[in-house]
Design an enzyme around this catalytic site. Structure first.
Site, PDB file in Angstrom:
ATOM      1  N   TRP A 100       1.067  -1.188   0.016  1.00  0.00           N
ATOM      2  CA  TRP A 100       0.114  -0.216   0.114  1.00  0.00           C
ATOM      3  C   TRP A 100       0.841   1.257  -0.301  1.00  0.00           C
ATOM      4  O   TRP A 100       0.802   2.432  -0.544  1.00  0.00           O
ATOM      5  CB  TRP A 100      -0.641   0.445   1.231  1.00  0.00           C
ATOM      6  CG  TRP A 100      -1.511  -1.060   1.220  1.00  0.00           C
ATOM      7  CD1 TRP A 100      -2.322  -2.355   2.119  1.00  0.00           C
ATOM      8  CD2 TRP A 100      -2.454  -1.913   0.374  1.00  0.00           C
ATOM      9  NE1 TRP A 100      -2.293  -3.456   1.905  1.00  0.00           N
ATOM     10  CE2 TRP A 100      -3.224  -2.959   0.728  1.00  0.00           C
ATOM     11  CE3 TRP A 100      -3.477  -0.949  -1.424  1.00  0.00           C
ATOM     12  CZ2 TRP A 100      -4.245  -3.784  -0.898  1.00  0.00           C
ATOM     13  CZ3 TRP A 100      -3.814  -1.590  -1.851  1.00  0.00           C
ATOM     14  CH2 TRP A 100      -4.899  -3.122  -1.515  1.00  0.00           C
ATOM     15  N   ASP A 167      -1.420   7.149   6.051  1.00  0.00           N
ATOM     16  CA  ASP A 167      -2.669   5.472   5.799  1.00  0.00           C
ATOM     17  C   ASP A 167      -3.065   5.237   7.139  1.00  0.00           C
ATOM     18  O   ASP A 167      -2.274   3.878   7.241  1.00  0.00           O
ATOM     19  CB  ASP A 167      -1.822   4.488   4.825  1.00  0.00           C
ATOM     20  CG  ASP A 167      -3.135   4.226   4.827  1.00  0.00           C
ATOM     21  OD1 ASP A 167      -4.464   3.525   5.054  1.00  0.00           O
ATOM     22  OD2 ASP A 167      -2.615   3.289   3.039  1.00  0.00           O
ATOM     23  N   LYS A 191     -12.321  -2.319   7.803  1.00  0.00           N
ATOM     24  CA  LYS A 191     -11.486  -2.669   8.644  1.00  0.00           C
ATOM     25  C   LYS A 191     -12.261  -2.672  10.033  1.00  0.00           C
ATOM     26  O   LYS A 191     -12.629  -3.574  10.472  1.00  0.00           O
ATOM     27  CB  LYS A 191     -10.155  -2.727   8.007  1.00  0.00           C
ATOM     28  CG  LYS A 191      -9.440  -3.378   7.169  1.00  0.00           C
ATOM     29  CD  LYS A 191      -8.106  -3.024   6.564  1.00  0.00           C
ATOM     30  CE  LYS A 191      -7.813  -2.462   5.780  1.00  0.00           C
ATOM     31  NZ  LYS A 191      -8.141  -4.622   4.649  1.00  0.00           N
TER      32      LYS A 191
END
Length: 354
Positions: A100, A167, A191
């Site tokens: 990511w 992030d 999540k």
């Protein structure tokens, strides 16, 4: 049989949240209308959006500190380019700890000069880089707090005088941090917060408006702030479900309360990985994530037996990512300790059979 859901995302949500959300789909607030039928400009939904945004700031300890919370679309992947468009003037630094952060780097390079100040690519991202130097002339430093695929987590916030952009998609609201040290935080909901379809962005207001480029309207944080996070039609159901999850979290004692539960779960999980000779952890011990435990079998001939036992025990979602292989137990906020104990019991039974 209700399954033990270890999915990495979209992931498990609190049962009470699912029940309330399902009721609202049929009839929201005894209005005779479904939540997903009402106007996003209606009083009912404006209250939902305002409450969700306020709860996010409250739980992060940022209420009244010059931050704005937004619920946007496009997933965390859109934030890879959006952060750069809004914040990057000359040069930004990125810490590369996996898939990511790598994608974030790729997108930001389309906007300006990017330097990698640290990377763990040399060991397939099984550790968190340390001892790197952060240049003082950066517009911002970007990193990913928790790495879902590789099972690593930054334990400490990097010490720097440049703005921090982060992030937090896979560990938002899971542990106590000084969130005021960040200038911008973003996190996909799917999540620890809600269903897929919305992304939380928490931005310090005074970091915006400093770039000279003409930012596309839909990617301009200032326009979203001005419009109350409803510049365009918002993702109504994901925002509502996220609000319910944040209310649930507040009822548990907030982030401090859930952190204690998360520590119990990760202790049980990693103790089994370390004590059971049939398993080996992937991530460096000092960098292990309490959200995503990654591990492999030491004897691949037991793979079919182990996976049959997992299925029989109602354990779902533990297959590892293809770039790591093996297994991954995602232990997000809503996963009960009993589910972790069920997985550990299967691992222990496998040892007894071998």
């Amino acid at each position: 049989m209700k399954k033990h859901n270890f999915s990495a995302g979209p992931s498990i949500l609190p049962q009470e949240v699912l029940l309330k959300a399902s009721e609202a789909i049929v009839d929201y607030n005894n209005s005779g209308l479904s939540l997903i039928e009402i106007s996003h400009r209606s009083k009912d939904f404006v209250e939902i959006m305002e409450n969700a945004r306020a709860l996010a700031l409250e739980l992060l300890g940022l209420e009244g500190k010059g931050y704005t919370a937004l619920f946007l679309q496009g997933g965390a992947s859109t934030q890879f380019i959006m952060t750069a468009l809004n914040l990057l003037n000359k040069k930004a630094g990125y810490i590369n700890t996996g898939a990511w952060s790598g994608k974030a780097i790729k997108e930001a390079k389309k906007v300006g000069e990017i330097i990698e100040v640290g990377s763990s690519a040399d060991a397939n991202f099984n550790y968190i880089p340390k001892g790197f130097e952060i240049p003082s002339d950066l517009d911002y430093l970007h990193y990913t707090t928790n790495n879902t695929i590789f099972g690593t987590q930054f334990k400490d916030i990097p010490q720097t005088n440049v703005p921090l952009v982060c992030d937090m998609s896979s560990d938002i609201f899971s542990r106590v941090l000084d969130y005021s040290k960040f200038s911008l935080i973003y996190a996909g909901a799917q999540k620890n917060m809600g269903p897929a379809g919305t992304t939380l962005v928490v931005v310090k207001d005074d970091i915006l408006g400093k770039v000279s480029r003409d930012i596309p309207s839909i990617l301009d944080y200032q326009l979203h702030i001005k419009a109350g996070s409803m510049y365009n039609t918002p993702p109504v159901f994901p925002v509502y479900t996220s609000m319910l999850t944040l209310e649930w979290l507040k009822g548990l004692g907030g982030i401090a309360g859930i952190e204690a539960e998360n520590e119990k779960k990760s202790t049980v999980m990693y103790s089994e990985i370390d004590l059971n000779p049939l398993f080996k952890g992937f991530a460096a011990k000092e960098d292990r994530s309490p959200m995503n435990a990654t591990f492999n079998l030491t004897d691949e001939s037991l793979k079919d037996t182990f996976e049959t036992m997992l299925k029989e025990a109602g354990i779902s979602g533990v297959n590892g990512h293809r770039s790591v292989g093996g297994y991954r137990a995602s232990m997000y906020n809503a996963l009960p300790l009993d589910s972790v104990k069920a997985l550990v019991e299967v691992m222990s039974e496998l040892e007894a059979k071998a």
